[in-house]
Scaffold this active site. Structure first.
Site, PDB file in Angstrom:
ATOM      1  N   GLY A 146      39.350 -18.842  30.129  1.00  0.00           N
ATOM      2  CA  GLY A 146      39.606 -17.732  30.592  1.00  0.00           C
ATOM      3  C   GLY A 146      40.898 -17.280  30.490  1.00  0.00           C
ATOM      4  N   SER A 147      41.579 -17.438  29.152  1.00  0.00           N
ATOM      5  CA  SER A 147      42.780 -16.832  28.965  1.00  0.00           C
ATOM      6  C   SER A 147      42.725 -15.173  29.065  1.00  0.00           C
ATOM      7  CB  SER A 147      43.365 -17.207  27.833  1.00  0.00           C
ATOM      8  OG  SER A 147      42.551 -16.588  26.775  1.00  0.00           O
ATOM      9  N   ARG A 177      20.014 -17.031  26.331  1.00  0.00           N
ATOM     10  CA  ARG A 177      19.539 -15.872  27.149  1.00  0.00           C
ATOM     11  C   ARG A 177      19.354 -16.133  28.434  1.00  0.00           C
ATOM     12  NH1 ARG A 177      18.225 -11.106  25.613  1.00  0.00           N
ATOM     13  NH2 ARG A 177      18.290 -11.567  23.151  1.00  0.00           N
ATOM     14  N   ARG A 199      26.646 -16.368  27.187  1.00  0.00           N
ATOM     15  CA  ARG A 199      25.401 -16.244  27.460  1.00  0.00           C
ATOM     16  C   ARG A 199      24.778 -14.811  26.916  1.00  0.00           C
ATOM     17  NH1 ARG A 199      22.523 -20.968  29.171  1.00  0.00           N
ATOM     18  NH2 ARG A 199      24.264 -22.371  30.063  1.00  0.00           N
ATOM     19  N   HIS A 249      35.595  -9.385  21.793  1.00  0.00           N
ATOM     20  CA  HIS A 249      34.863 -10.360  20.686  1.00  0.00           C
ATOM     21  C   HIS A 249      36.050 -10.465  19.668  1.00  0.00           C
ATOM     22  CE1 HIS A 249      32.060 -12.141  17.935  1.00  0.00           C
ATOM     23  NE2 HIS A 249      32.306 -11.663  16.857  1.00  0.00           N
ATOM     24  N   ASP A 288      26.684  -8.151  20.202  1.00  0.00           N
ATOM     25  CA  ASP A 288      27.822  -7.566  19.624  1.00  0.00           C
ATOM     26  C   ASP A 288      27.628  -6.411  18.846  1.00  0.00           C
ATOM     27  OD1 ASP A 288      29.267  -9.918  20.655  1.00  0.00           O
ATOM     28  OD2 ASP A 288      28.864 -11.168  18.857  1.00  0.00           O
ATOM     29  N   GLU A 300      43.721 -10.012  21.667  1.00  0.00           N
ATOM     30  CA  GLU A 300      42.687  -9.850  22.494  1.00  0.00           C
ATOM     31  C   GLU A 300      43.269  -9.464  24.003  1.00  0.00           C
ATOM     32  OE1 GLU A 300      39.417 -12.733  22.888  1.00  0.00           O
ATOM     33  OE2 GLU A 300      39.893 -13.414  20.961  1.00  0.00           O
TER      34      GLU A 300
HETATM   35  C1  GAR Z   1      37.863 -15.099  23.205  1.00  0.00           C
HETATM   36  O1  GAR Z   1      38.652 -15.554  21.911  1.00  0.00           O
HETATM   37  C2  GAR Z   1      36.667 -14.466  23.064  1.00  0.00           C
HETATM   38  O2  GAR Z   1      36.844 -13.237  22.255  1.00  0.00           O
HETATM   39  C3  GAR Z   1      35.775 -15.352  22.567  1.00  0.00           C
HETATM   40  O3  GAR Z   1      35.734 -16.612  23.218  1.00  0.00           O
HETATM   41  C4  GAR Z   1      37.256 -16.710  23.437  1.00  0.00           C
HETATM   42  C5  GAR Z   1      37.227 -16.865  25.070  1.00  0.00           C
HETATM   43  O4  GAR Z   1      38.560 -17.230  25.324  1.00  0.00           O
HETATM   44  N1  GAR Z   1      34.230 -14.443  22.807  1.00  0.00           N
HETATM   45  C6  GAR Z   1      33.327 -14.481  21.817  1.00  0.00           C
HETATM   46  O5  GAR Z   1      33.344 -15.259  20.956  1.00  0.00           O
HETATM   47  C7  GAR Z   1      31.938 -13.921  22.346  1.00  0.00           C
HETATM   48  N2  GAR Z   1      31.327 -13.764  21.479  1.00  0.00           N
HETATM   49  P1  GAR Z   1      38.958 -17.164  26.909  1.00  0.00           P
HETATM   50  O6  GAR Z   1      38.017 -18.262  27.563  1.00  0.00           O
HETATM   51  O7  GAR Z   1      40.395 -18.133  26.775  1.00  0.00           O
HETATM   52  O8  GAR Z   1      39.227 -15.719  27.404  1.00  0.00           O
END
Ligand code: GAR
Length: 221
Positions: A18-19, A71, A99, A117, A153, A182
Site C-alpha cells: 500500500g505505498s 479473475r 486481481r 503499473h 494492462d 509511481e
Molecule cells: C507497485 O509497484 C505497483 O505498480 C505494482 O505493485 C506494486 C504495489 O506496491 N502493481 C502491479 O504490478 C500491477 N500489475 P504498493 O502496494 O506499495 O503500492
C-alpha cells in the site's frame, strides 16, 4: 456541504504493502491532492494497506474473493461495487491490486477505474514488470497510470514516467526507483483528473482545456 466543494472521492483497491495508497493519503493530508480516499478495499485480510487507511479513520474492508484465481467472480465484483457505491466513490484506483477486474466493475465505473503499473506500457505487462525490464535489457524503464479495460494492462494511457536502468541495478533497486516515480505520478495524475475533464479519441486520452488548479469536475463540459 455545498456540492461545489465536493472533492473527488476515490475508492482504492490494494492487495499488499500500500505505498501508492500512502502516497495518495499523504498528498491529501498535505493539501496536494484535490481528491480524498473515501474507502480502501482489499482481497487480503493481511494487506498492510488496510492499516494505512484505518490509522486515518478511513473505512477499510476486506472482500474475500473466495478463489485463488486472479479473475474476480461477478458476484464478488458486485460486492466491491456495493461498497464503492455506499462510500460515494467517483473514481476507483487500483494500487497494487493483484486481481483481474471484470465486466461488473467496468460497467459500473466506465472509464473511471485507473491502475498504476511499474513499466512503460505496452512493454512488460503483468507481474514482475521491473524484472521483465531488466531481463530484456532495456535502458529506460518506468511506470504508467492507465485506464482499466477488459484487457490486462492495456487500457488507455493517462501518464507515464521514465526511469533509467543502471548497470548496477538488480530487480530490487530498479523496482525501488520506479516506485518513487509511481508515487509522484499517481498523485499528480489523480490530482489532474480531479481538476480537468479527459476526452478519449480512440486509445488517446486528451486532457481538456481546463486550467489545473482552477476548475472543478462539476464545472461542466
Ligand atoms: C507497485 O509497484 C505497483 O505498480 C505494482 O505493485 C506494486 C504495489 O506496491 N502493481 C502491479 O504490478 C500491477 N500489475 P504498493 O502496494 O506499495 O503500492
Amino acid at each position: 456541504m455545498e456540492n461545489e466543494t465536493h472533492a473527488l472521492r476515490l475508492g482504492v483497491l490494494a492487495s499488499g504493502r500500500g505505498s501508492n495508497l500512502e502516497a495518495l493519503l499523504e498528498a491529501h493530508d498535505q493539501g496536494r491532492l484535490a481528491a480524498q480516499v473515501a474507502i480502501v478495499l482489499s482481497d487480503r485480510p493481511d494487506a498492510p494497506a488496510l492499516d494505512r487507511a484505518r490509522r486515518r479513520g478511513i473505512p477499510a474492508l476486506v472482500i474475500d474473493p473466495e478463489t485463488t484465481r486472479a479473475r474476480l467472480k461477478p458476484e464478488i465484483e458486485e460486492r466491491y461495487v456495493s461498497a464503492l457505491r455506499e462510500a460515494g466513490v467517483d473514481w476507483v484506483v487500483l494500487a497494487g491490486f493483484f486481481r483481474i477486474i471484470g465486466a461488473v466493475l467496468l460497467e459500473n465505473f466506465p472509464d473511471q477505474i485507473l491502475n498504476i503499473h511499474p513499466s512503460l506500457l505496452p512493454s512488460f505487462p503483468g507481474l514482475h514488470a521491473p524484472r521483465q525490464a531488466l531481463e530484456y535489457g532495456v535502458r529506460i524503464a518506468g511506470c504508467t497510470v492507465h485506464l482499466v479495460n477488459a484487457e490486462i494492462d492495456q487500457g488507455s494511457i493517462l501518464a507515464q514516467a521514465a526511469v533509467p536502468v543502471l548497470d548496477r541495478d538488480d530487480e530490487e533497486t530498479l523496482a525501488a526507483r520506479i516506485l518513487e516515480q509511481e508515487h509522484r505520478l499517481l498523485v499528480e495524475t489523480v490530482d489532474r483528473l480531479a481538476q480537468a475533464r479527459i476526452r478519449r479519441e480512440g486509445r488517446r486520452v486528451l486532457w481538456g482545456e481546463t486550467s489545473p488548479g482552477i476548475t472543478r469536475p462539476n464545472g461542466g463540459d
